[in-house]
Design a protein around this motif. Structure first.
Motif, PDB file in Angstrom:
ATOM      1  N   ALA A  39      -6.717 -51.134 -28.168  1.00 14.44           N
ATOM      2  CA  ALA A  39      -5.912 -51.699 -29.232  1.00 14.44           C
ATOM      3  C   ALA A  39      -5.282 -52.900 -29.279  1.00 14.44           C
ATOM      4  CB  ALA A  39      -4.666 -50.885 -29.456  1.00 14.44           C
ATOM      5  N   GLU A  40      -4.773 -53.315 -28.099  1.00 15.22           N
ATOM      6  CA  GLU A  40      -4.394 -54.866 -27.716  1.00 15.22           C
ATOM      7  C   GLU A  40      -5.383 -55.792 -27.879  1.00 15.22           C
ATOM      8  OE1 GLU A  40      -1.951 -54.582 -24.263  1.00 15.22           O
ATOM      9  OE2 GLU A  40      -0.189 -53.815 -24.944  1.00 15.22           O
ATOM     10  N   TYR A  41      -6.760 -55.223 -27.191  1.00  9.60           N
ATOM     11  CA  TYR A  41      -7.800 -56.304 -27.257  1.00  9.60           C
ATOM     12  C   TYR A  41      -8.309 -56.689 -28.647  1.00  9.60           C
ATOM     13  CZ  TYR A  41     -12.147 -58.526 -26.026  1.00  9.60           C
ATOM     14  OH  TYR A  41     -13.232 -59.497 -25.915  1.00  9.60           O
ATOM     15  N   PHE A  42      -8.354 -55.572 -29.454  1.00  9.68           N
ATOM     16  CA  PHE A  42      -8.901 -55.834 -30.750  1.00  9.68           C
ATOM     17  C   PHE A  42      -7.497 -55.925 -31.643  1.00  9.68           C
ATOM     18  CE2 PHE A  42     -12.305 -53.312 -29.120  1.00  9.68           C
ATOM     19  CZ  PHE A  42     -13.223 -54.229 -29.656  1.00  9.68           C
ATOM     20  N   ASP A  43      -6.413 -56.307 -31.392  1.00 12.85           N
ATOM     21  CA  ASP A  43      -5.424 -56.583 -32.026  1.00 12.85           C
ATOM     22  C   ASP A  43      -5.028 -55.721 -33.290  1.00 12.85           C
ATOM     23  OD1 ASP A  43      -2.901 -57.714 -32.874  1.00 12.85           O
ATOM     24  OD2 ASP A  43      -3.924 -59.255 -33.939  1.00 12.85           O
ATOM     25  N   VAL A  44      -5.136 -54.305 -32.908  1.00 15.22           N
ATOM     26  CA  VAL A  44      -5.085 -53.071 -33.932  1.00 15.22           C
ATOM     27  C   VAL A  44      -4.072 -52.099 -33.172  1.00 15.22           C
ATOM     28  CG1 VAL A  44      -7.153 -53.494 -34.940  1.00 15.22           C
ATOM     29  CG2 VAL A  44      -6.973 -51.878 -33.350  1.00 15.22           C
ATOM     30  N   ASP A  54      -5.281 -46.493 -41.997  1.00 12.60           N
ATOM     31  CA  ASP A  54      -5.928 -47.564 -42.551  1.00 12.60           C
ATOM     32  C   ASP A  54      -5.587 -48.950 -42.323  1.00 12.60           C
ATOM     33  OD1 ASP A  54      -8.086 -46.309 -43.375  1.00 12.60           O
ATOM     34  OD2 ASP A  54      -7.311 -45.819 -45.519  1.00 12.60           O
ATOM     35  N   ILE A  55      -3.908 -48.784 -41.781  1.00 13.56           N
ATOM     36  CA  ILE A  55      -3.030 -50.171 -41.625  1.00 13.56           C
ATOM     37  C   ILE A  55      -3.761 -50.631 -40.277  1.00 13.56           C
ATOM     38  CG2 ILE A  55      -1.005 -51.026 -41.334  1.00 13.56           C
ATOM     39  CD1 ILE A  55       0.182 -48.875 -43.015  1.00 13.56           C
ATOM     40  N   LYS A  56      -4.320 -51.624 -40.070  1.00 10.14           N
ATOM     41  CA  LYS A  56      -4.898 -52.402 -38.941  1.00 10.14           C
ATOM     42  C   LYS A  56      -3.584 -52.659 -37.919  1.00 10.14           C
ATOM     43  CE  LYS A  56      -9.298 -53.884 -40.161  1.00 10.14           C
ATOM     44  NZ  LYS A  56     -10.232 -55.075 -40.154  1.00 10.14           N
ATOM     45  N   ARG A  57      -2.569 -53.328 -38.320  1.00  8.60           N
ATOM     46  CA  ARG A  57      -1.472 -53.516 -37.456  1.00  8.60           C
ATOM     47  C   ARG A  57      -0.038 -53.402 -38.329  1.00  8.60           C
ATOM     48  NH1 ARG A  57      -4.104 -57.702 -38.908  1.00  8.60           N
ATOM     49  NH2 ARG A  57      -5.653 -58.150 -37.661  1.00  8.60           N
ATOM     50  N   TYR A  58       0.881 -52.704 -37.733  1.00  9.97           N
ATOM     51  CA  TYR A  58       2.040 -52.585 -38.166  1.00  9.97           C
ATOM     52  C   TYR A  58       2.986 -53.717 -38.271  1.00  9.97           C
ATOM     53  CZ  TYR A  58       0.525 -47.508 -38.222  1.00  9.97           C
ATOM     54  OH  TYR A  58      -0.030 -46.425 -38.573  1.00  9.97           O
ATOM     55  N   TYR A  59       2.892 -54.654 -37.508  1.00  9.91           N
ATOM     56  CA  TYR A  59       3.722 -55.781 -37.282  1.00  9.91           C
ATOM     57  C   TYR A  59       2.854 -56.867 -36.987  1.00  9.91           C
ATOM     58  CZ  TYR A  59       2.523 -55.257 -32.556  1.00  9.91           C
ATOM     59  OH  TYR A  59       1.668 -55.207 -31.482  1.00  9.91           O
ATOM     60  N   GLU A  60       3.578 -58.081 -37.505  1.00  6.88           N
ATOM     61  CA  GLU A  60       2.940 -59.346 -37.157  1.00  6.88           C
ATOM     62  C   GLU A  60       4.052 -60.089 -36.289  1.00  6.88           C
ATOM     63  OE1 GLU A  60      -0.467 -58.662 -39.064  1.00  6.88           O
ATOM     64  OE2 GLU A  60       0.009 -60.370 -37.769  1.00  6.88           O
ATOM     65  N   THR A  61       3.630 -60.773 -35.242  1.00  9.42           N
ATOM     66  CA  THR A  61       4.605 -61.342 -34.279  1.00  9.42           C
ATOM     67  C   THR A  61       3.818 -62.475 -33.838  1.00  9.42           C
ATOM     68  OG1 THR A  61       6.213 -61.207 -32.618  1.00  9.42           O
ATOM     69  CG2 THR A  61       4.389 -59.901 -32.323  1.00  9.42           C
ATOM     70  N   SER A  62       4.521 -63.419 -33.476  1.00 15.47           N
ATOM     71  CA  SER A  62       4.184 -64.655 -32.738  1.00 15.47           C
ATOM     72  C   SER A  62       4.767 -64.561 -31.179  1.00 15.47           C
ATOM     73  CB  SER A  62       4.544 -65.982 -33.411  1.00 15.47           C
ATOM     74  OG  SER A  62       6.055 -66.242 -33.173  1.00 15.47           O
ATOM     75  N   GLU A  63       4.027 -65.482 -30.373  1.00 15.71           N
ATOM     76  CA  GLU A  63       4.654 -65.351 -29.187  1.00 15.71           C
ATOM     77  C   GLU A  63       6.035 -65.882 -28.991  1.00 15.71           C
ATOM     78  OE1 GLU A  63       1.512 -63.719 -27.559  1.00 15.71           O
ATOM     79  OE2 GLU A  63       2.663 -64.463 -26.169  1.00 15.71           O
TER      80      GLU A  63
END
Length: 107
Positions: A39-44, A54-63
């Protein structure tokens, strides 16, 4: 998400999975740790990989997630270590994912 079209053995090596690990998932349930690696590799999300949403990511965050610093600033004790700040960031992601999953399910 970047389209990463390559052989399965390449992916297994890249994310440090054992040989034929991904193929074995056809017959047995993957470990949580291995599922998280993919999941981390594909960012999902892991739920997306499992076909639960069907939701690929539940959150968006920056470094440079300043909200973690804001949360940590409310602590009255000694300074937080980098490891502790990372744990706070991971917990924040978990809570956010759970909230979004509940919204998606209509709870």
């Amino acid at each position: 998400m970047v389209n990463r079209n390559f052989p399965v053995p390449f992916l297994e090596e890249r994310i440090e999975l054992g040989k034929n690990t991904l193929y074995s998932w056809k017959k047995k349930i993957p470990t949580g740790a291995n599922l998280i690696k993919v999941a981390e590799y594909f960012d999902v999300s892991t739920d997306y990989l499992l076909g639960l949403t069907d939701i690929k990511r539940y959150y968006e965050t920056s470094e440079k997630d300043n909200s973690v610093q804001n949360i940590a600033a409310h602590h009255d004790g000694e300074e937080w270590s980098e490891e502790e700040l990372e744990e706070i960031k991971q917990f924040k992601r978990f809570v956010t994912m759970r909230r979004e999953a509940r919204k998606h399910k209509g709870e």
